[in-house]
Structures are given as C-alpha cells and as structure tokens.
Design an enzyme around this catalytic site. Sequence first.
Site, PDB file in Angstrom:
ATOM      1  N   GLU A  36       5.657  -2.622  -7.140  1.00  0.00           N
ATOM      2  CA  GLU A  36       4.857  -3.519  -6.504  1.00  0.00           C
ATOM      3  C   GLU A  36       3.400  -3.261  -6.816  1.00  0.00           C
ATOM      4  O   GLU A  36       2.736  -2.527  -6.586  1.00  0.00           O
ATOM      5  CB  GLU A  36       5.040  -3.553  -4.943  1.00  0.00           C
ATOM      6  CG  GLU A  36       4.074  -4.481  -4.217  1.00  0.00           C
ATOM      7  CD  GLU A  36       4.420  -4.591  -2.707  1.00  0.00           C
ATOM      8  OE1 GLU A  36       5.073  -3.516  -2.245  1.00  0.00           O
ATOM      9  OE2 GLU A  36       4.087  -5.439  -2.213  1.00  0.00           O
TER      10      GLU A  36
ATOM     11  N   GLU B 214      -5.626  -0.711  -1.739  1.00  0.00           N
ATOM     12  CA  GLU B 214      -4.463   0.087  -1.528  1.00  0.00           C
ATOM     13  C   GLU B 214      -4.034   1.051  -2.951  1.00  0.00           C
ATOM     14  O   GLU B 214      -3.456   1.961  -2.481  1.00  0.00           O
ATOM     15  CB  GLU B 214      -3.234  -0.704  -1.137  1.00  0.00           C
ATOM     16  CG  GLU B 214      -3.337  -1.283   0.326  1.00  0.00           C
ATOM     17  CD  GLU B 214      -2.145  -1.961   0.714  1.00  0.00           C
ATOM     18  OE1 GLU B 214      -1.159  -1.353   0.785  1.00  0.00           O
ATOM     19  OE2 GLU B 214      -2.243  -2.879   1.326  1.00  0.00           O
TER      20      GLU B 214
ATOM     21  N   GLU C  84       6.841 -10.399   4.525  1.00  0.00           N
ATOM     22  CA  GLU C  84       6.442  -9.323   4.913  1.00  0.00           C
ATOM     23  C   GLU C  84       4.929  -9.485   5.363  1.00  0.00           C
ATOM     24  O   GLU C  84       4.071  -9.905   4.386  1.00  0.00           O
ATOM     25  CB  GLU C  84       6.229  -8.347   3.578  1.00  0.00           C
ATOM     26  CG  GLU C  84       5.519  -6.922   3.978  1.00  0.00           C
ATOM     27  CD  GLU C  84       5.151  -6.000   2.811  1.00  0.00           C
ATOM     28  OE1 GLU C  84       5.960  -4.950   2.620  1.00  0.00           O
ATOM     29  OE2 GLU C  84       4.546  -6.413   2.090  1.00  0.00           O
TER      30      GLU C  84
END
Length: 271
Positions: free
Chosen positions: A154, A160, A248
Amino acid sequence: MIRSAVTIALVPQLKSGPWIFWEDLEQNMQKAASLGFDGVELFTASADAIDKVHLGALLEKYQLQLAAVGTGAGKVIHGLTLTDPDPDIRKKAISFISDMISFGAKFGSPTIIGSMQGNVLPSGNREETMSWLGQGLEILGKKAESEGIFLIYEPLNRYETNLLNTLEAGSAFLDKNGLKNIKLLADLFHMNIEEADLPESIRTFGKYIGHVHFADSNRKPMGLGHTDMQQIADALKEIGYAGYVSAEAFPFPNPDSAAERTIQAFRKYFR
Ligand code: LER
Ligand code: MN
C-alpha cells in the site's frame, strides 16, 4: 465483479484509526452481513490473536468473505517495520507478516503491508532502506505465492511514509525489483493527497491494483468529502477491476451510520 467490504479493527491500541467497526467480531460481522457487504477486512493484533476455527464458523454463518487482513498492528503494537536499521527487527517484521499471510490464506484472503513498510529515517540512507524494502517484499511475495494468494503493498501519503507515495512510484518499484505476485492498494484517501488525477492514475496503473480502500477525501465515509467518486468508479470499471472496494474510513458519526452510508455509496457507484 467489484465486491464490497468493511473494516473491523480488533486491536484496542489502534483506537482512533480509520476503521468502521470495532472490537466485537461476531456482532460486527452480523451487521456487515445484514447491510449486504460481501466481505470484511480484519485488523488483528497478530496472526495468533484470532481463533481461526471461530472465524471460519462466523464467515460461514454470515456468508461473508475475508476480503483482506491488515498488518498495521505489527508496527503500532510491536514496533516492527521492513525497513528498520536493526536486522533483527526486519527479520521479526518479515516473520510477523509471513504468519499473517498464512492466516489470511486459510480463508483465501491477501495480506496488506501498509505502515509496516516503515520510513527512511532522518539518519538513514535511502538506497539502503529501499533495498531492505525490496528484500522484504521479495520474501513475502514468494511466501504469499506458496500459499496461493497475492500480497498487497500500500503506497501511503507523505505524512505516513517517505518510501513510495503513489501508484506510479509503487509500480515502478515492483517492476525495477522484479517483484512478482504483489499488487498495489489504491487507498482513495492517500491518493487524494498524493495523486494529481485519481481516475487517470487508476487507468494508467490499473493492472497493478489489487485492492481499494474506500474513503472520502477527508477519510470520512464516502459521500462526506469532496472526492469525485463517479469518475473513480468509472475508471475502476474501465480497467476491469474485480477486487474489493473496502471501507477504511473513520467511523463518523458512528460505526453503524458510517457502515450504512458506505454500503449506500457502494451500491450507487458499483451496482
Ligand atoms: C492502512 O491501510 C492505511 O491506510 C494507513 O493509513 C493506516 O494508518
Ligand atoms: Mn489504507
């Protein structure tokens, strides 16, 4: 056919993360089934943290598929990443993901590598860090292949990870390193931050996409932000995408209405 899924987080330490349902596995599977989702995506503390016989019985009882299993707990709880400078930690990260692959594969489900990819540290060397990522993905892609399933990598947004942020960067990395049996996750929230044009990226890198995370621009359930979902749905249909569109997103304003809004959005765009 594109299938719907909804996330269930079974890890208290992940509280405040972007997952629709929390904690009670059976109750949430029952809710997912009654709303008409095809599958559930699970976040567990580890591969051992869940009773597989019980999970198998629940999947059967509620006629749900296991869409994917997430590995975020490997980083959040155990501090493991594939790019840690400490070789022992990298080894443990590979072993943790490897166990998750075996767990998911029992139910025909792929495993997702998201935050466990890690980062190039401020003191680190990018080339060396990327080679650790490549080595880890190679081992894990082969492990998944031996279990008859693909692996999912991903790309995350820049806040992040500083490894690979776009479908373009992810697919180039897979090709350059000859990594087989690994597909990319198109998380619409991360893509909203990193991609110049979401439908265009989906069309260009469509053959690499193996899973989609379904969230609006602000990571709320689809419909509560400014993502142009129609164009994205058109692009996914155009490339012949046949995997899961899995919610999500933050459980906003609460898990039940987030799940309901999600399935309504899924039906609007994909049925
Ligand atoms: C995991 O799928 C993901 O998208 C991460 O942003 C969670 O921290
Ligand atoms: Mn995601």
